[in-house]
Design an enzyme around this catalytic site. Sequence first.
Site, PDB file in Angstrom:
ATOM      1  NE  ARG A  10      -4.046  -1.915   0.116  1.00  8.12           N
ATOM      2  CZ  ARG A  10      -4.994  -1.986  -0.788  1.00  8.12           C
ATOM      3  NH1 ARG A  10      -4.962  -1.211  -1.869  1.00  8.12           N
ATOM      4  NH2 ARG A  10      -6.001  -2.837  -0.653  1.00  8.12           N
ATOM      5  CB  ALA A  51     -11.332  -5.486   0.728  1.00  9.05           C
ATOM      6  CD  GLU A  85     -13.157  -6.988  -5.168  1.00  4.27           C
ATOM      7  OE1 GLU A  85     -11.960  -7.325  -5.095  1.00  4.27           O
ATOM      8  OE2 GLU A  85     -13.605  -6.275  -6.085  1.00  4.27           O
ATOM      9  CD  GLU A 105      -8.727  -8.712  -3.407  1.00  2.64           C
ATOM     10  OE1 GLU A 105      -8.474  -9.048  -2.233  1.00  2.64           O
ATOM     11  OE2 GLU A 105      -8.863  -7.518  -3.759  1.00  2.64           O
ATOM     12  CD  GLU A 157      -6.267  -6.377  -7.258  1.00  2.00           C
ATOM     13  OE1 GLU A 157      -6.398  -6.710  -8.456  1.00  2.00           O
ATOM     14  OE2 GLU A 157      -7.223  -6.122  -6.518  1.00  2.00           O
TER      15      GLU A 157
END
Length: 231
Positions: free
Chosen positions: A83, A95, A112, A116, A164
């Site tokens: 992040r 999320a 999601e 993910e 990602e």
Amino acid sequence: MSGSALGDDRVVLAPAELADVALAWPVLSTEILAEGHVATFAQDVVRTPDGGEMTREYLRHPGAVGVIALDEQERVVLVRQYRHPVRHRLSEPPAGLLDHAGEDPLVAAQRELAEEVGLSAGRWDVLVELFTTPGIIGEGLRVYLARDLAVADRPDGFTAEGEEADMDVVWASLDDLLDAVLDGRLHNPTLVSGVLAAGVARARDGFATLRPADAPWPAREALAAAGLLPD
């Protein structure tokens, strides 16, 4: 400090009074300072109840959902993702954004979870809802509890990009996550709120009285009514 030393003039709310209230002070003017891919940076001049004015800058945000996916051994699936704004690689639950007008939050959460971590769930409940940083960001977040997990194909057309593309999928026990949160070792708000809510719900009645997955979300409805969500 004893109870008597605190005085007897404290206002103690009854259980029915423990609810945030949707309220909008009059906006005298709005200036859009910047338009981003996800959020809009706005500046409002607001009339205060005493007749004065205040200026507030904030991000208009479409909202998001998160998933605490719990397997039969009470382990939670996580992704570890960089992040950039906080310069950390965070452990996070699956999320994603609610960036389409009228998007069903449950459908978004299911998407999601599949995108993910490649999972589906046979049972969904609402764990907790929050405004992530209400002093500066208008982001409403709903966190679901997902159980009865199974392997699922990732949706057609999904391609991992940016952060990602570098994230990995891991598992951790709910008890270990609770310890890590209380020790200050985990910081993602979706994870922290979801894990703490899951711990409380499990201890209270084994998740029996969680709200159903399609429960109303009044706070998001209020944001929509105020014109703060995507059209």
